[in-house]
Design a protein around this motif. Structure first.
Motif, PDB file in Angstrom:
ATOM      1  N   ALA A   1      -1.786  -8.568 -15.302  1.00 19.15           N
ATOM      2  CA  ALA A   1      -1.869 -10.012 -15.482  1.00 19.15           C
ATOM      3  C   ALA A   1      -3.139 -10.284 -16.281  1.00 19.15           C
ATOM      4  O   ALA A   1      -4.034  -9.436 -16.371  1.00 19.15           O
ATOM      5  CB  ALA A   1      -1.933 -10.715 -14.130  1.00 19.15           C
ATOM      6  N   ILE A   2      -3.230 -11.467 -16.860  1.00 24.34           N
ATOM      7  CA  ILE A   2      -4.404 -11.844 -17.651  1.00 24.34           C
ATOM      8  C   ILE A   2      -5.273 -12.784 -16.827  1.00 24.34           C
ATOM      9  O   ILE A   2      -4.771 -13.776 -16.275  1.00 24.34           O
ATOM     10  CB  ILE A   2      -3.981 -12.519 -18.967  1.00 24.34           C
ATOM     11  CG1 ILE A   2      -3.140 -11.533 -19.789  1.00 24.34           C
ATOM     12  CG2 ILE A   2      -5.189 -12.994 -19.757  1.00 24.34           C
ATOM     13  CD1 ILE A   2      -2.437 -12.157 -20.964  1.00 24.34           C
ATOM     14  N   ASN A   3      -6.543 -12.476 -16.743  1.00 18.41           N
ATOM     15  CA  ASN A   3      -7.465 -13.352 -16.025  1.00 18.41           C
ATOM     16  C   ASN A   3      -7.529 -14.706 -16.725  1.00 18.41           C
ATOM     17  O   ASN A   3      -7.381 -14.799 -17.939  1.00 18.41           O
ATOM     18  CB  ASN A   3      -8.860 -12.712 -15.989  1.00 18.41           C
ATOM     19  CG  ASN A   3      -9.768 -13.408 -15.017  1.00 18.41           C
ATOM     20  OD1 ASN A   3      -9.503 -13.413 -13.830  1.00 18.41           O
ATOM     21  ND2 ASN A   3     -10.829 -14.002 -15.523  1.00 18.41           N
ATOM     22  N   GLN A   4      -7.746 -15.759 -15.957  1.00 20.08           N
ATOM     23  CA  GLN A   4      -7.866 -17.099 -16.519  1.00 20.08           C
ATOM     24  C   GLN A   4      -9.230 -17.691 -16.207  1.00 20.08           C
ATOM     25  O   GLN A   4      -9.805 -17.444 -15.149  1.00 20.08           O
ATOM     26  CB  GLN A   4      -6.787 -18.027 -15.952  1.00 20.08           C
ATOM     27  CG  GLN A   4      -5.409 -17.701 -16.441  1.00 20.08           C
ATOM     28  CD  GLN A   4      -4.431 -18.802 -16.096  1.00 20.08           C
ATOM     29  OE1 GLN A   4      -4.492 -19.404 -15.037  1.00 20.08           O
ATOM     30  NE2 GLN A   4      -3.532 -19.086 -17.011  1.00 20.08           N
ATOM     31  N   THR A   5      -9.736 -18.475 -17.138  1.00 17.14           N
ATOM     32  CA  THR A   5     -10.956 -19.255 -16.954  1.00 17.14           C
ATOM     33  C   THR A   5     -10.573 -20.707 -17.149  1.00 17.14           C
ATOM     34  O   THR A   5     -10.029 -21.067 -18.201  1.00 17.14           O
ATOM     35  CB  THR A   5     -12.039 -18.834 -17.966  1.00 17.14           C
ATOM     36  OG1 THR A   5     -12.288 -17.428 -17.805  1.00 17.14           O
ATOM     37  CG2 THR A   5     -13.327 -19.611 -17.751  1.00 17.14           C
ATOM     38  N   ALA A   6     -10.819 -21.532 -16.151  1.00 12.83           N
ATOM     39  CA  ALA A   6     -10.474 -22.962 -16.193  1.00 12.83           C
ATOM     40  C   ALA A   6      -8.996 -23.173 -16.548  1.00 12.83           C
ATOM     41  O   ALA A   6      -8.657 -24.052 -17.332  1.00 12.83           O
ATOM     42  CB  ALA A   6     -11.389 -23.716 -17.152  1.00 12.83           C
ATOM     43  N   GLY A   7      -8.103 -22.321 -15.999  1.00 12.62           N
ATOM     44  CA  GLY A   7      -6.680 -22.477 -16.212  1.00 12.62           C
ATOM     45  C   GLY A   7      -6.150 -22.012 -17.554  1.00 12.62           C
ATOM     46  O   GLY A   7      -4.999 -22.250 -17.893  1.00 12.62           O
TER      47      GLY A   7
ATOM     48  N   LYS B   1      -7.587  -0.255 -23.936  1.00 12.62           N
ATOM     49  CA  LYS B   1      -7.396  -1.017 -25.176  1.00 12.62           C
ATOM     50  C   LYS B   1      -6.186  -1.942 -25.022  1.00 12.62           C
ATOM     51  O   LYS B   1      -5.105  -1.501 -24.632  1.00 12.62           O
ATOM     52  CB  LYS B   1      -7.146  -0.038 -26.327  1.00 12.62           C
ATOM     53  CG  LYS B   1      -6.808  -0.678 -27.653  1.00 12.62           C
ATOM     54  CD  LYS B   1      -6.516   0.402 -28.696  1.00 12.62           C
ATOM     55  CE  LYS B   1      -6.149  -0.181 -30.034  1.00 12.62           C
ATOM     56  NZ  LYS B   1      -5.943   0.874 -31.035  1.00 12.62           N
ATOM     57  N   LEU B   2      -6.359  -3.215 -25.355  1.00  9.22           N
ATOM     58  CA  LEU B   2      -5.269  -4.175 -25.318  1.00  9.22           C
ATOM     59  C   LEU B   2      -4.327  -3.885 -26.482  1.00  9.22           C
ATOM     60  O   LEU B   2      -4.724  -3.982 -27.640  1.00  9.22           O
ATOM     61  CB  LEU B   2      -5.813  -5.605 -25.418  1.00  9.22           C
ATOM     62  CG  LEU B   2      -4.773  -6.720 -25.393  1.00  9.22           C
ATOM     63  CD1 LEU B   2      -4.051  -6.754 -24.043  1.00  9.22           C
ATOM     64  CD2 LEU B   2      -5.448  -8.064 -25.661  1.00  9.22           C
ATOM     65  N   VAL B   3      -3.067  -3.518 -26.177  1.00  9.46           N
ATOM     66  CA  VAL B   3      -2.128  -3.152 -27.236  1.00  9.46           C
ATOM     67  C   VAL B   3      -0.974  -4.137 -27.397  1.00  9.46           C
ATOM     68  O   VAL B   3      -0.317  -4.140 -28.443  1.00  9.46           O
ATOM     69  CB  VAL B   3      -1.574  -1.720 -27.048  1.00  9.46           C
ATOM     70  CG1 VAL B   3      -2.689  -0.692 -27.185  1.00  9.46           C
ATOM     71  CG2 VAL B   3      -0.851  -1.572 -25.733  1.00  9.46           C
ATOM     72  N   ALA B   4      -0.702  -4.974 -26.394  1.00 12.02           N
ATOM     73  CA  ALA B   4       0.382  -5.944 -26.522  1.00 12.02           C
ATOM     74  C   ALA B   4       0.220  -7.069 -25.515  1.00 12.02           C
ATOM     75  O   ALA B   4      -0.372  -6.886 -24.450  1.00 12.02           O
ATOM     76  CB  ALA B   4       1.735  -5.267 -26.312  1.00 12.02           C
ATOM     77  N   LEU B   5       0.750  -8.245 -25.885  1.00 12.93           N
ATOM     78  CA  LEU B   5       0.799  -9.410 -25.002  1.00 12.93           C
ATOM     79  C   LEU B   5       2.217  -9.963 -25.049  1.00 12.93           C
ATOM     80  O   LEU B   5       2.824 -10.030 -26.120  1.00 12.93           O
ATOM     81  CB  LEU B   5      -0.180 -10.496 -25.462  1.00 12.93           C
ATOM     82  CG  LEU B   5      -1.662 -10.165 -25.321  1.00 12.93           C
ATOM     83  CD1 LEU B   5      -2.500 -11.175 -26.106  1.00 12.93           C
ATOM     84  CD2 LEU B   5      -2.078 -10.161 -23.867  1.00 12.93           C
TER      85      LEU B   5
ATOM     86  N   ALA C   1      -0.343  -8.500 -20.097  1.00 16.53           N
ATOM     87  CA  ALA C   1      -1.054  -7.665 -21.060  1.00 16.53           C
ATOM     88  C   ALA C   1      -0.672  -6.205 -20.876  1.00 16.53           C
ATOM     89  O   ALA C   1      -0.667  -5.708 -19.747  1.00 16.53           O
ATOM     90  CB  ALA C   1      -2.553  -7.817 -20.873  1.00 16.53           C
ATOM     91  N   THR C   2      -0.348  -5.524 -21.971  1.00 14.95           N
ATOM     92  CA  THR C   2      -0.130  -4.084 -21.935  1.00 14.95           C
ATOM     93  C   THR C   2      -1.412  -3.428 -22.424  1.00 14.95           C
ATOM     94  O   THR C   2      -1.911  -3.750 -23.503  1.00 14.95           O
ATOM     95  CB  THR C   2       1.053  -3.668 -22.821  1.00 14.95           C
ATOM     96  OG1 THR C   2       2.220  -4.337 -22.353  1.00 14.95           O
ATOM     97  CG2 THR C   2       1.281  -2.166 -22.776  1.00 14.95           C
TER      98      THR C   2
END
Length: 140
Positions: free
Chosen positions: A19-25, A58-62, A74-75
């Motif tokens: 999952a992707i962390n969120q800041t202020a939604g 390394k972020l390779v895909a979203l 996030a992959t």
């Protein structure tokens, strides 16, 4: 016949979905972050690497698009050979890396008595450096 170019980035790759962390939604990661270093932010959540952080990969895909905040996954390549952007202090062949600002990596500091109880956060082995642009490493 010349020497055949090798795609080392396909060697030993292991990918995980987070999952992707969120800041202020709002999602911390966007399409512009593809190819950058990421770190753990919370249980099963990732965010861009920061200065001195333990890099998970390394972020390779979203999935989906930037407009789908809160729904994307996030992959992340968490092992194998990968190329990551660098910042000062630039990595040196044979050494390890830690996070730098904005999803980049830098040379890991020397081991010290203040390393965390869980062990030193440096990861990988640098196998090539492309000036001040990027480095290739084996993330193990």
């Amino acid at each position: 016949m010349g020497i055949r170019d090798q795609n080392l980035e396909a060697a030993g790759a292991l990918y995980l979905t987070f999952a992707i962390n969120q800041t202020a939604g709002v999602d911390d990661l966007k399409d512009v972050d593809l190819g950058k270093a990421v770190k753990l932010a919370d249980n099963f959540k990732v965010t861009a690497g920061t200065d001195g952080a333990l890099i998970i990969g390394k972020l390779v895909a979203l999935t989906l698009t930037d407009a789908d905040s809160g729904k994307r996954k996030a992959t992340v390549q968490v092992a194998g050979v990968m190329k990551l952007p660098v910042a000062a202090t630039y990595p040196v062949l044979g050494n390890r890396i830690v996070g730098a600002a904005a999803g980049k990596v830098k040379q890991a500091p020397a081991l010290a008595v203040n390393d965390p109880a869980g062990g030193n956060i440096a990861r990988g082995t640098v196998i090539a450096v492309n000036g001040t642009t990027d480095c290739t490493l084996i993330l193990n």
